[in-house]
Design an enzyme around this catalytic site. Sequence first.
Site, mmCIF file in Angstrom:
data_model
loop_
_atom_site.group_PDB
_atom_site.id
_atom_site.type_symbol
_atom_site.label_atom_id
_atom_site.label_comp_id
_atom_site.label_asym_id
_atom_site.label_seq_id
_atom_site.Cartn_x
_atom_site.Cartn_y
_atom_site.Cartn_z
ATOM 1 N N ASN A 9 0.869 -1.178 0.000
ATOM 2 C CA ASN A 9 0.000 0.000 0.000
ATOM 3 C C ASN A 9 0.907 1.228 0.000
ATOM 4 O O ASN A 9 1.469 1.574 1.036
ATOM 5 C CB ASN A 9 -0.896 -0.049 1.250
ATOM 6 C CG ASN A 9 -1.727 1.209 1.412
ATOM 7 O OD1 ASN A 9 -1.785 2.054 0.516
ATOM 8 N ND2 ASN A 9 -2.378 1.344 2.570
ATOM 9 N N TRP A 10 1.019 1.837 -1.167
ATOM 10 C CA TRP A 10 1.956 2.972 -1.284
ATOM 11 C C TRP A 10 1.420 4.232 -0.609
ATOM 12 O O TRP A 10 2.135 5.209 -0.466
ATOM 13 C CB TRP A 10 2.247 3.268 -2.760
ATOM 14 C CG TRP A 10 3.043 2.216 -3.475
ATOM 15 C CD1 TRP A 10 3.457 1.005 -2.967
ATOM 16 C CD2 TRP A 10 3.520 2.255 -4.831
ATOM 17 N NE1 TRP A 10 4.153 0.303 -3.922
ATOM 18 C CE2 TRP A 10 4.218 1.047 -5.079
ATOM 19 C CE3 TRP A 10 3.426 3.192 -5.862
ATOM 20 C CZ2 TRP A 10 4.804 0.772 -6.312
ATOM 21 C CZ3 TRP A 10 4.018 2.907 -7.098
ATOM 22 C CH2 TRP A 10 4.704 1.716 -7.310
ATOM 23 N N LYS A 11 0.118 4.235 -0.280
ATOM 24 C CA LYS A 11 -0.524 5.426 0.303
ATOM 25 C C LYS A 11 -0.265 6.632 -0.603
ATOM 26 O O LYS A 11 -0.155 6.469 -1.815
ATOM 27 C CB LYS A 11 -0.049 5.630 1.742
ATOM 28 C CG LYS A 11 -0.206 4.335 2.566
ATOM 29 C CD LYS A 11 -0.017 4.530 4.023
ATOM 30 C CE LYS A 11 -0.229 3.202 4.723
ATOM 31 N NZ LYS A 11 -0.114 3.291 6.173
ATOM 32 N N HIS A 95 -9.513 1.108 4.830
ATOM 33 C CA HIS A 95 -8.238 1.333 5.525
ATOM 34 C C HIS A 95 -8.472 2.292 6.690
ATOM 35 O O HIS A 95 -9.257 3.228 6.593
ATOM 36 C CB HIS A 95 -7.191 1.899 4.552
ATOM 37 C CG HIS A 95 -5.826 1.900 5.155
ATOM 38 N ND1 HIS A 95 -5.412 2.885 6.024
ATOM 39 C CD2 HIS A 95 -4.807 1.013 5.067
ATOM 40 C CE1 HIS A 95 -4.183 2.591 6.430
ATOM 41 N NE2 HIS A 95 -3.802 1.456 5.869
ATOM 42 N N GLU A 97 -6.857 4.688 7.813
ATOM 43 C CA GLU A 97 -6.624 6.119 7.565
ATOM 44 C C GLU A 97 -7.863 6.752 6.939
ATOM 45 O O GLU A 97 -8.155 7.927 7.169
ATOM 46 C CB GLU A 97 -5.376 6.290 6.676
ATOM 47 C CG GLU A 97 -4.106 6.071 7.490
ATOM 48 C CD GLU A 97 -2.923 5.521 6.711
ATOM 49 O OE1 GLU A 97 -2.908 5.600 5.468
ATOM 50 O OE2 GLU A 97 -1.995 5.002 7.368
ATOM 51 N N GLU A 167 -5.292 -5.016 10.664
ATOM 52 C CA GLU A 167 -4.281 -3.985 10.867
ATOM 53 C C GLU A 167 -4.578 -3.231 12.160
ATOM 54 O O GLU A 167 -5.409 -2.302 12.164
ATOM 55 C CB GLU A 167 -4.292 -2.988 9.705
ATOM 56 C CG GLU A 167 -4.008 -3.607 8.355
ATOM 57 C CD GLU A 167 -3.463 -2.582 7.370
ATOM 58 O OE1 GLU A 167 -2.387 -2.825 6.818
ATOM 59 O OE2 GLU A 167 -4.085 -1.526 7.184
ATOM 60 N N GLY A 173 2.481 2.366 10.715
ATOM 61 C CA GLY A 173 3.422 3.465 10.535
ATOM 62 C C GLY A 173 4.110 3.898 11.816
ATOM 63 O O GLY A 173 4.777 4.927 11.858
ATOM 64 N N SER A 212 3.418 -2.057 10.337
ATOM 65 C CA SER A 212 4.870 -2.088 10.554
ATOM 66 C C SER A 212 5.494 -3.455 10.257
ATOM 67 O O SER A 212 6.400 -3.885 10.964
ATOM 68 C CB SER A 212 5.218 -1.619 11.976
ATOM 69 O OG SER A 212 4.824 -0.263 12.149
ATOM 70 N N GLY A 233 2.808 -1.145 4.276
ATOM 71 C CA GLY A 233 2.823 0.288 3.975
ATOM 72 C C GLY A 233 4.244 0.757 3.703
ATOM 73 O O GLY A 233 4.792 0.556 2.614
ATOM 74 N N GLY A 234 4.855 1.380 4.704
ATOM 75 C CA GLY A 234 6.169 2.011 4.546
ATOM 76 C C GLY A 234 7.194 1.135 3.837
ATOM 77 O O GLY A 234 7.887 1.600 2.916
HETATM 78 P P1 PGA Z 1 2.797 0.305 7.640
HETATM 79 O O1 PGA Z 1 1.326 0.485 7.010
HETATM 80 O O2 PGA Z 1 3.365 -0.960 7.091
HETATM 81 O O3 PGA Z 1 3.556 1.522 7.201
HETATM 82 O O4 PGA Z 1 2.627 0.245 9.126
HETATM 83 C C1 PGA Z 1 0.471 -0.606 6.808
HETATM 84 C C2 PGA Z 1 -0.837 -0.138 6.223
HETATM 85 O O5 PGA Z 1 -1.323 0.932 6.605
HETATM 86 O O6 PGA Z 1 -1.440 -0.811 5.355
#
Ligand code: PGA
Length: 258
Positions: A9-11, A95, A97, A167, A173, A212, A233-234
């Site tokens: 997930n590149w966000k 998600h 966010e 998640e 993050g 993470s 994500g990251g």
């Molecule tokens: P993260 O994000 O790996 O940066 O914690 C995961 C996600 O939000 O899908």
Amino acid sequence: MRKALVAGNWKMNGSLEANRALLSALMEAIPGHDAVDVAVCPPALYLPSVIAQLQDHAIEVGGQDCSDEKSGAFTGEIAADMLREIGCRYAIVGHSERRAREQEDSLWVARKFVAAQAAGLVPILCVGELLEDREAGRTESVVAEQLDAVLDLAGVEALSSGVVAYEPVWAIGTGLTASPEQAAEVHAFIRNRVAARSTSVAASLRILYGGSVKADNAAGLFALPDIDGGLIGGASLDADAFTAIVNAAVGVQSQESA
Ligand code: PGA
């Protein structure tokens, strides 16, 4: 055996140039795998160029969200049919966010799940508790509410071609990862909750862990019985880290099938 899925997930990250470089590194490092599906979910604007670059490669592509509506006066939204038309296979829905920033509630997310599936996409339904929920002992009730909204609206059979991503919001993050015990507990809870409606759907459902996930903790998480890959994500923005995470999933799958 369930086929693992590792999805990046590149966000809201990337640029034409950065995406090109990241994808060419991934295309070289990640061959097609029988044991593991791999996908990247870039910002919507970049989907066409990412899909074009990945043409003929096994890495698949997903949107980070989709509208619950099919078409019409919904400024700024993207329909699931549009994602499918340009070549997406997946759509992330719910998600945390978006649940937090856009106030998407569980019914709205369930409608997105249904819309994605109706368009021929594989929805990746995100569920997970806030830190305050966990501390108050509400993890299971929060996850149950998010999951039940989809089960009630779409029916349990819909999950046989969907994916759930657990998640924990406090692990996204932040560098904090759920311990293997914490993750295993919630994954088992999700599978059991689905099993209460259909044991066969529960047995085939892919449940990803996200929050993470890094190169050094991926193998430990993916080896847990109810974890079928990750939503990353990251670390998905770094070719070496993402490749190592995919390789961790491949390693676990080949051990399990040996
Ligand atoms: P993260 O994000 O790996 O940066 O914690 C995961 C996600 O939000 O899908």
